[in-house]
Design a protein around this motif. Structure first.
Motif, short mmCIF file in Angstrom:
data_model
loop_
_atom_site.label_atom_id
_atom_site.label_comp_id
_atom_site.label_asym_id
_atom_site.label_seq_id
_atom_site.Cartn_x
_atom_site.Cartn_y
_atom_site.Cartn_z
N ARG A 127 0.81 -1.23 0.00
CA ARG A 127 0.00 0.00 0.00
C ARG A 127 0.84 1.27 0.00
O ARG A 127 0.46 2.26 -0.64
CB ARG A 127 -0.98 -0.02 1.17
N GLY A 128 1.98 1.27 0.69
CA GLY A 128 2.82 2.47 0.69
C GLY A 128 3.38 2.76 -0.68
O GLY A 128 3.34 3.90 -1.16
N ARG A 129 3.91 1.73 -1.34
CA ARG A 129 4.44 1.92 -2.69
C ARG A 129 3.35 2.37 -3.66
O ARG A 129 3.57 3.26 -4.49
CB ARG A 129 5.08 0.61 -3.18
N LEU A 130 2.19 1.76 -3.55
CA LEU A 130 1.09 2.11 -4.45
C LEU A 130 0.62 3.54 -4.21
O LEU A 130 0.26 4.25 -5.16
CB LEU A 130 -0.07 1.13 -4.26
N GLN A 131 0.61 3.96 -2.95
CA GLN A 131 0.23 5.35 -2.67
C GLN A 131 1.24 6.33 -3.25
O GLN A 131 0.86 7.37 -3.81
CB GLN A 131 0.09 5.56 -1.16
N ASP A 132 2.51 6.02 -3.14
CA ASP A 132 3.53 6.87 -3.75
C ASP A 132 3.30 6.99 -5.25
O ASP A 132 3.34 8.09 -5.82
CB ASP A 132 4.93 6.29 -3.50
N GLU A 133 3.08 5.85 -5.89
CA GLU A 133 2.85 5.87 -7.34
C GLU A 133 1.61 6.68 -7.69
O GLU A 133 1.63 7.47 -8.64
CB GLU A 133 2.69 4.44 -7.86
N LEU A 134 0.55 6.50 -6.93
CA LEU A 134 -0.69 7.24 -7.21
C LEU A 134 -0.45 8.74 -7.15
O LEU A 134 -0.81 9.48 -8.07
CB LEU A 134 -1.77 6.84 -6.21
N LEU A 135 0.13 9.22 -6.06
CA LEU A 135 0.30 10.66 -5.89
C LEU A 135 1.24 11.23 -6.95
O LEU A 135 0.97 12.30 -7.52
CB LEU A 135 0.84 10.95 -4.49
N GLU A 136 2.32 10.53 -7.22
CA GLU A 136 3.24 11.00 -8.25
C GLU A 136 2.57 11.04 -9.61
O GLU A 136 2.77 11.98 -10.40
CB GLU A 136 4.47 10.10 -8.29
N THR A 137 1.74 10.05 -9.91
CA THR A 137 1.04 9.99 -11.19
C THR A 137 0.03 11.13 -11.32
O THR A 137 -0.07 11.77 -12.38
CB THR A 137 0.34 8.64 -11.36
N LEU A 138 -0.73 11.40 -10.26
CA LEU A 138 -1.69 12.49 -10.32
C LEU A 138 -0.99 13.81 -10.65
O LEU A 138 -1.46 14.58 -11.51
CB LEU A 138 -2.43 12.62 -8.99
N LEU A 139 0.11 14.09 -9.98
CA LEU A 139 0.79 15.36 -10.19
C LEU A 139 1.34 15.48 -11.61
O LEU A 139 1.28 16.56 -12.23
CB LEU A 139 1.91 15.53 -9.16
N LYS A 140 1.85 14.39 -12.15
CA LYS A 140 2.33 14.42 -13.53
C LYS A 140 1.17 14.51 -14.51
O LYS A 140 1.23 15.25 -15.51
CB LYS A 140 3.15 13.16 -13.82
N ALA A 141 0.11 13.77 -14.25
CA ALA A 141 -1.02 13.71 -15.18
C ALA A 141 -1.66 15.07 -15.36
O ALA A 141 -2.07 15.44 -16.47
CB ALA A 141 -2.05 12.71 -14.68
N TRP A 142 -1.78 15.83 -14.28
CA TRP A 142 -2.49 17.10 -14.35
C TRP A 142 -1.71 18.21 -15.05
O TRP A 142 -2.24 19.29 -15.27
CB TRP A 142 -2.88 17.54 -12.93
N THR A 143 -0.46 17.94 -15.45
CA THR A 143 0.26 18.92 -16.26
C THR A 143 -0.24 18.93 -17.71
O THR A 143 0.00 19.88 -18.45
CB THR A 143 1.77 18.62 -16.27
N GLY A 144 -0.90 17.84 -18.13
CA GLY A 144 -1.33 17.71 -19.52
C GLY A 144 -0.22 17.28 -20.46
O GLY A 144 -0.46 17.11 -21.66
N GLU A 145 0.98 17.06 -19.92
CA GLU A 145 2.12 16.66 -20.74
C GLU A 145 2.29 15.15 -20.71
O GLU A 145 1.79 14.46 -19.82
CB GLU A 145 3.40 17.34 -20.22
N GLU A 146 3.03 14.64 -21.69
CA GLU A 146 3.34 13.22 -21.71
C GLU A 146 4.31 12.88 -20.57
O GLU A 146 5.15 13.69 -20.18
CB GLU A 146 3.97 12.82 -23.05
N PHE A 147 4.16 11.67 -20.04
CA PHE A 147 5.08 11.20 -19.00
C PHE A 147 5.15 9.68 -19.04
O PHE A 147 4.29 9.02 -19.65
CB PHE A 147 4.67 11.71 -17.61
N ASP A 148 6.17 9.14 -18.40
CA ASP A 148 6.35 7.69 -18.38
C ASP A 148 5.52 7.10 -17.25
O ASP A 148 5.57 7.56 -16.10
CB ASP A 148 7.82 7.34 -18.16
N TYR A 149 4.73 6.08 -17.58
CA TYR A 149 3.88 5.43 -16.60
C TYR A 149 3.94 3.94 -16.82
O TYR A 149 3.52 3.43 -17.86
CB TYR A 149 2.43 5.93 -16.75
#
Length: 323
Positions: A127-149
Motif C-alpha cells: 500500500r505504501g508503494r502504491l500510494q507513492d505511485e498514485l500521488l506522483e502519477t496524479l501530479l504528472k497527469a495534471w500537467t497535460g504533458e506526456e510522461f512515463d507510466y
C-alpha cells in the motif's frame, strides 16, 4: 466564524433500494440548502463492501453535489488511494475540478481495512508503494504533458481548471504519511489533532526543500447534531451515532489515531465521551468550537430528523454566531 461542514456517508443499516435512494436524494437536497445558507463544505468519504451501505463512490456523489450547488466545496476525506487506478482517478478529479470551478478537495489516504484491499485484489503489504505511485502519477497527469507510466508514455486529458493542480492533501496519522506529503510538497491532513506529527512534517519539508502546510483537526472536533431537546434526541436517536461509533471501532486497530475514535459501547457512554454531541442551538453557540461538523444522517438517522438538525444549524446557530 468557525469552519462549517456537513458530513455525509449515507449509512443506513437494513436499507432497501427505495429507502437508500430517498436518503441519497435527501443528501443532495441538504447540500443545496447548505449552499444557500453559506455553509462552506460538504464532506464525504469512501468505504467498500460494508453491510450498512457505507458510501463507496465519493467522487460520483461529489459530482451530483456540484450539479445541485454553486458555491459549496466538497471534500473527499479520504479516498483510499491504492484501491484506484491512478490514470482514471486523475481523469475523474480533473473533470470534477472543471465542472465545479475548483471546488473539489481530495484527501488521499491508504485506509486501515485489509479486507477492502482483499476485495479489490490489491496487496495490503504494497500500500505504501502504491500510494507513492498514485500521488506522483496524479501530479504528472495534471500537467497535460506526456510522461512515463509503468514503462509506457501516456498523457491525461483534459487538464484541470485549478492551477497548478486540484487541491490534493495527503491524509494519515503516521510518520510515513507525513514524509510522503513533505517529499512531494503536498499539504498534510493528519487524521487527528497530532501536533507532534505536524512538527515532524515541517522538519521533513526543510529536509526535502519543499513547501507545504498542515490542515489539522482542532483538539475538539466533535460530530454534531442540533436539537431543541438534546435529552429527547439522545433517547430517540443516540442509537444511530452508536452504530457508527461501533462500526469505526471495529475497524480501527490500536495504532490508528482518528478524530472520531470512540470506545463507547452504550449510548450513555457515547454521550459522556463527547466525540458525538447533540446540542441545543444556544449550547452549540456557547461551545465556541473552531469547526462545526454537522452529521445530519449519521448511522441511518431518519431523514426528517436530519433536516431538523440542519435547519437549526442554518437558521439558529449560524446567525447567532454572525452577530
Amino acid at each position: 466564524m468557525p469552519a462549517t461542514v456537513v458530513r455525509f456517508n449515507l449509512v443506513e443499516p437494513g436499507a432497501t433500494p427505495a429507502s437508500l435512494a430517498a436518503r441519497y436524494r435527501a443528501a443532495l437536497e441538504m447540500a443545496a440548502y447548505a449552499d444557500e445558507h453559506g455553509i462552506a463544505t460538504v464532506q464525504t468519504e469512501e468505504h467498500h463492501g460494508v453491510e450498512n451501505n457505507w458510501m463507496p463512490s465519493p467522487f460520483v456523489f461529489a459530482g451530483a453535489v456540484f450539479g445541485a450547488t454553486r458555491r459549496i466545496a466538497v471534500t473527499v476525506s479520504a479516498v483510499i488511494g491504492p484501491l484506484h487506478d491512478p490514470l482514471r482517478l486523475a481523469e475523474d478529479i480533473a473533470v470534477l475540478d472543471l465542472l465545479s470551478g475548483g471546488r473539489l478537495v481530495t484527501v488521499a489516504g491508504i485506509g486501515y481495512r485489509p479486507e477492502e484491499y482483499a476485495r479489490s485484489g490489491v496487496d495490503w503489504k504494497q500500500r505504501g508503494r502504491l500510494q507513492d505511485e498514485l500521488l506522483e502519477t496524479l501530479l504528472k497527469a495534471w500537467t497535460g504533458e506526456e510522461f512515463d507510466y509503468r514503462g509506457r508514455t501516456v498523457r491525461v486529458t483534459p487538464r484541470p481548471h485549478t492551477e497548478p493542480h486540484p487541491l490534493l492533501l495527503v491524509g494519515g496519522s503516521s510518520r510515513a504519511a507525513a514524509r510522503r506529503a513533505a517529499r512531494l510538497g503536498l499539504p498534510f491532513f493528519p487524521s487527528a489533532h497530532l501536533p507532534e506529527l505536524e512538527t515532524y512534517y515541517k522538519e521533513r519539508l526543510a529536509e526535502y526543500g519543499t513547501e507545504g502546510w498542515t490542515k489539522m483537526p482542532a483538539a475538539e472536533t466533535p460530530l454534531l447534531h442540533i436539537a431543541e431537546d438534546p435529552d429527547r434526541a439522545w433517547a430517540e436517536y443516540g442509537k444511530h451515532f452508536l452504530h457508527e461509533a461501533r462500526t469505526y471501532a471495529s475497524w480501527q486497530s490500536g495504532d490508528i489515531r482518528s478524530a472520531v475514535r470512540s470506545a463507547a459501547t452504550t449510548v450513555d457512554e457515547l454521550r459522556a465521551e463527547g466525540v458525538y454531541r447533540i446540542l441545543a442551538p444556544e449550547e452549540c453557540v456557547a461551545q465556541d468550537l473552531a469547526n462545526l461538523v454537522l452529521h445530519p444522517l449519521a448511522g441511518g438517522m431518519p431523514v426528517e430528523e436530519g433536516w431538523r438538525s440542519l435547519r437549526l444549524l442554518a437558521e439558529r446557530v449560524l446567525p447567532a454566531l454572525a452577530d
